[in-house]
Design an enzyme around this catalytic site. Structure first.
Site, PDB file in Angstrom:
ATOM      1  N   MET A 184      20.222  28.232  14.571  1.00 12.21           N
ATOM      2  CA  MET A 184      19.603  29.608  15.176  1.00 12.21           C
ATOM      3  C   MET A 184      19.242  30.163  13.775  1.00 12.21           C
ATOM      4  O   MET A 184      19.238  31.347  13.829  1.00 12.21           O
ATOM      5  CB  MET A 184      21.061  30.399  15.599  1.00 12.21           C
ATOM      6  CG  MET A 184      21.532  29.698  17.031  1.00 12.21           C
ATOM      7  SD  MET A 184      22.320  30.794  18.003  1.00 12.21           S
ATOM      8  CE  MET A 184      23.780  31.212  16.845  1.00 12.21           C
ATOM      9  N   HIS A 221      23.327  23.330   7.364  1.00 18.55           N
ATOM     10  CA  HIS A 221      22.238  22.956   8.038  1.00 18.55           C
ATOM     11  C   HIS A 221      21.378  21.745   7.360  1.00 18.55           C
ATOM     12  O   HIS A 221      20.961  20.854   7.894  1.00 18.55           O
ATOM     13  CB  HIS A 221      21.510  24.109   8.286  1.00 18.55           C
ATOM     14  CG  HIS A 221      21.899  25.173   9.147  1.00 18.55           C
ATOM     15  ND1 HIS A 221      22.194  26.460   8.558  1.00 18.55           N
ATOM     16  CD2 HIS A 221      21.987  25.283  10.497  1.00 18.55           C
ATOM     17  CE1 HIS A 221      22.559  27.067   9.554  1.00 18.55           C
ATOM     18  NE2 HIS A 221      22.616  26.461  10.593  1.00 18.55           N
ATOM     19  N   GLN A 257      23.973  32.666  24.506  1.00 18.32           N
ATOM     20  CA  GLN A 257      25.333  32.504  24.062  1.00 18.32           C
ATOM     21  C   GLN A 257      26.005  33.674  23.355  1.00 18.32           C
ATOM     22  O   GLN A 257      27.097  33.435  22.833  1.00 18.32           O
ATOM     23  CB  GLN A 257      25.219  31.215  23.167  1.00 18.32           C
ATOM     24  CG  GLN A 257      24.569  31.470  21.868  1.00 18.32           C
ATOM     25  CD  GLN A 257      24.190  29.970  21.275  1.00 18.32           C
ATOM     26  OE1 GLN A 257      23.428  29.220  21.737  1.00 18.32           O
ATOM     27  NE2 GLN A 257      24.895  29.655  20.517  1.00 18.32           N
ATOM     28  N   GLU A 292      30.445  19.262  12.812  1.00 17.12           N
ATOM     29  CA  GLU A 292      31.638  19.214  13.358  1.00 17.12           C
ATOM     30  C   GLU A 292      32.486  20.559  13.502  1.00 17.12           C
ATOM     31  O   GLU A 292      33.329  20.759  13.928  1.00 17.12           O
ATOM     32  CB  GLU A 292      32.342  18.136  12.695  1.00 17.12           C
ATOM     33  CG  GLU A 292      33.698  17.832  13.136  1.00 17.12           C
ATOM     34  CD  GLU A 292      34.621  16.728  12.314  1.00 17.12           C
ATOM     35  OE1 GLU A 292      34.068  16.465  11.180  1.00 17.12           O
ATOM     36  OE2 GLU A 292      35.521  16.229  12.778  1.00 17.12           O
ATOM     37  N   LYS A 293      31.827  21.335  12.689  1.00 14.54           N
ATOM     38  CA  LYS A 293      32.303  22.940  12.462  1.00 14.54           C
ATOM     39  C   LYS A 293      32.714  23.288  13.669  1.00 14.54           C
ATOM     40  O   LYS A 293      33.783  23.893  14.188  1.00 14.54           O
ATOM     41  CB  LYS A 293      31.381  23.778  11.495  1.00 14.54           C
ATOM     42  CG  LYS A 293      31.347  25.107  11.873  1.00 14.54           C
ATOM     43  CD  LYS A 293      32.235  25.983  10.474  1.00 14.54           C
ATOM     44  CE  LYS A 293      32.213  27.288  10.645  1.00 14.54           C
ATOM     45  NZ  LYS A 293      31.719  28.099  11.690  1.00 14.54           N
ATOM     46  N   ASP A 294      31.410  23.330  14.759  1.00 21.93           N
ATOM     47  CA  ASP A 294      31.647  24.101  15.912  1.00 21.93           C
ATOM     48  C   ASP A 294      32.123  22.751  16.808  1.00 21.93           C
ATOM     49  O   ASP A 294      31.437  22.053  17.733  1.00 21.93           O
ATOM     50  CB  ASP A 294      30.420  24.234  16.393  1.00 21.93           C
ATOM     51  CG  ASP A 294      29.872  25.458  15.467  1.00 21.93           C
ATOM     52  OD1 ASP A 294      30.602  26.610  15.307  1.00 21.93           O
ATOM     53  OD2 ASP A 294      28.848  25.445  15.046  1.00 21.93           O
ATOM     54  N   GLN A 347      31.910  22.986  20.751  1.00 16.78           N
ATOM     55  CA  GLN A 347      30.269  22.887  21.016  1.00 16.78           C
ATOM     56  C   GLN A 347      29.985  21.341  21.149  1.00 16.78           C
ATOM     57  O   GLN A 347      29.289  20.974  21.888  1.00 16.78           O
ATOM     58  CB  GLN A 347      29.711  23.700  19.997  1.00 16.78           C
ATOM     59  CG  GLN A 347      28.154  23.456  20.119  1.00 16.78           C
ATOM     60  CD  GLN A 347      27.461  24.243  19.430  1.00 16.78           C
ATOM     61  OE1 GLN A 347      27.132  25.652  19.703  1.00 16.78           O
ATOM     62  NE2 GLN A 347      26.668  23.939  18.369  1.00 16.78           N
ATOM     63  N   SER A 383      26.836  31.123   8.622  1.00 17.01           N
ATOM     64  CA  SER A 383      26.051  32.001   8.449  1.00 17.01           C
ATOM     65  C   SER A 383      26.770  33.455   8.591  1.00 17.01           C
ATOM     66  O   SER A 383      26.295  34.640   7.938  1.00 17.01           O
ATOM     67  CB  SER A 383      25.147  32.156   9.757  1.00 17.01           C
ATOM     68  OG  SER A 383      24.353  31.192   9.767  1.00 17.01           O
TER      69      SER A 383
END
Ligand code: PAF
Length: 291
Positions: A30, A37, A61, A150-152, A155, A188
């Site tokens: 995003m 990233h 989302q 892996e942070k999310d 998801q 972010s």
């Protein structure tokens, strides 16, 4: 680096890349690109011959319009970073390009029960928004490999199920969470932390590590989680959830499981931080009485 803003341009680039000739790696983002990233892009580069990145702040989302409005948009700086990183192409659609019929009256990809748990319960519709946009992006980009962080972790679990349940011919690669030297997961949203909040923020990761040690030390899941929630409260956090779940379904567990994970979402003022840590049960060779 090709900057592709509409679907025809993207399809043309993809055809030119050739479906059998080059292995295409894809990193959906995003924008507001940071070291996390760039690590995903590095990972994609190692696993493919041509890397494409998408930048799209997906309104589907975001359940909170203020959160969507305040999401940082830094296109120029992002493009410079991607150019330097040797990315072959970037897909930068507008909302009108990806959702030409608007956002309300469209077919969505339901993230199922997994998408309604934990982060999905705190943010209703969030994972359906993610599953819908990732489906569109996979259909458009047709990557050989797609990289997620892996942070999310929830998801990641949703996208794994999306790929298996809807038969996408794409390989998934997961990059470990990138952290600041003090342990704070890079995100972010960290830019919204005040100086004082930034000093406190690493407590989220510390709480997970302390909880993992407590579980390894034989304390029960319930006592461990209660202790960690209490400690985070003392550090000034408002805890949305702190749970021990299985990695695939994100169902809360009361005992250690083979593939388990601690997951947390906590607020410091207006800023909501999420993090997680894999915590597996001890080796099955160890007798039950000694675990
Ligand atoms: O993780 C993100 O940045 C987003 O959820 C994603 C996967 C790009 C979908 O909008």
């Amino acid at each position: 680096m090709k900057v592709l803003r509409d679907i025809d341009e993207l399809r043309e680039w993809r055809e030119d890349t050739g479906f059998d000739a080059l292995r295409v790696g894809f990193v959906p983002t995003m924008g507001n690109l940071h070291a996390g990233h760039m690590a995903l892009i590095d990972h994609a580069r190692r696993r493919s011959e041509s890397v494409i990145v998408s930048i799209f702040v997906n309104p589907l989302q975001f359940e909170d319009p203020d959160d969507l409005a305040r999401y940082p948009r830094t296109e120029e700086r992002d493009l410079e970073q991607l150019e330097r990183a040797g990315v072959a192409a970037v897909f930068l659609p507008t909302e009108a390009v990806l959702y030409p019929h608007g956002q309300n009256d469209i077919v969505r990809v339901d993230a199922g029960p997994l998408g309604a748990r934990l982060e999905g319960a705190a943010r209703p519709g969030h994972f359906t928004g993610v599953a819908t946009v990732v489906t569109k992006l996979f259909n458009l980009v047709r990557p050989d490999v797609a990289v997620f962080g892996e942070k999310d972790a929830q998801q990641v679990a949703v996208i794994r199920r999306l790929v298996t349940d809807l038969d996408f011919p794409v390989e998934l690669a997961i990059e470990p969470t990138h952290r600041e030297p003090d342990g704070l997961a890079i995100s972010s949203r960290n830019r919204f932390l005040s100086e004082d909040q930034r000093r406190r923020a690493p407590a989220v990761h510390r709480a997970l590590k302390r909880a993992a040690e407590s579980l390894a030390g034989g304390h029960t899941v319930a006592a461990t989680l209660a202790g960690a929630r209490h400690w985070l409260g003392q550090q000034g956090f408002d805890v949305d959830y702190l749970a021990y779940v299985d990695d695939a379904r994100f169902e809360e567990q009361t005992r250690l499981v083979k593939h388990g994970r601690l997951a947390v979402a906590a607020r410091l003022g207006e800023v909501r931080l999420i993090d997680n840590l894999a915590v597996h049960s001890p080796s099955p060779a160890m007798p039950e009485s000694e675990r």
